[in-house]
Design an enzyme around this catalytic site. Structure first.
Site, short mmCIF file in Angstrom:
data_model
loop_
_atom_site.label_atom_id
_atom_site.label_comp_id
_atom_site.label_asym_id
_atom_site.label_seq_id
_atom_site.Cartn_x
_atom_site.Cartn_y
_atom_site.Cartn_z
CG HIS A 1 -8.36 -0.21 8.18
ND1 HIS A 1 -8.45 0.85 9.04
CD2 HIS A 1 -7.05 -0.31 7.86
CE1 HIS A 1 -7.26 1.37 9.24
NE2 HIS A 1 -6.38 0.68 8.54
CG HIS B 1 -3.99 -3.60 6.30
ND1 HIS B 1 -3.52 -2.66 5.42
CD2 HIS B 1 -4.21 -2.94 7.46
CE1 HIS B 1 -3.45 -1.48 6.01
NE2 HIS B 1 -3.87 -1.62 7.26
#
Ligand code: AMP
Length: 131
Positions: A106, A108
């Site tokens: 992921h 950010h």
């Protein structure tokens, strides 16, 4: 780029569950390749995560096509954060190994503001971004 069903998330990590619709999220964008939702424990208003729908562990597991797509979507979300939240810059963070709490790649996106911000409820930021 399209994935077959079997390439989609099939692990039990929390982001696979979000992708598979088993748990809710504040999703602000979605396509065949990624799901983009607000971090539930934000460092800053508009703290967003871009997550590939297929299970990719980390940067070592990442393919160029997906990474390229993630960066295209990053620019799109940056525009949204600037437009809706009046952000003036963007910090990108991506943890691997020790500091990676969720074992599913992921990115950010942490918008930057010139004025000091009070941290709002994620639900309220979601409304601002989607209205
Ligand atoms: P990292 O340390 O890079 O693995 O970051 C994981 C991030 O996922 C943290 O910032 C968490 O606040 C965030 N997070 C964990 N669970 C959820 C969830 N259900 N929905 C949205 N964000 C989450």
């Amino acid at each position: 780029m399209e994935y077959n069903t079997f390439e989609r998330c099939d692990r039990m990590d929390i982001f696979c569950k979000i992708i598979n619709g088993e748990i809710p999220s504040y999703t602000i964008y979605e396509d065949e390749v990624v799901k983009v939702f607000l971090d539930v424990n934000p460092d800053v208003n508009g703290h967003t995560l871009i997550v590939p729908k297929k299970h990719i562990l980390d940067i070592y597991d990442m393919d160029k096509e997906t990474l390229n797509h993630i960066f295209e979507i990053t620019k799109k979300i940056d525009k949204l954060l600037r437009e809706k939240l009046k952000a003036e810059g963007l910090t990108l963070v991506q943890n691997n190994g020790l500091l990676q709490e969720v074992k599913h790649f992921h990115l950010h996106l942490k918008p930057q503001y010139s004025q000091k911000q009070t941290l709002k409820k994620v639900e309220d930021v979601y409304k601002e971004l989607t209205n």
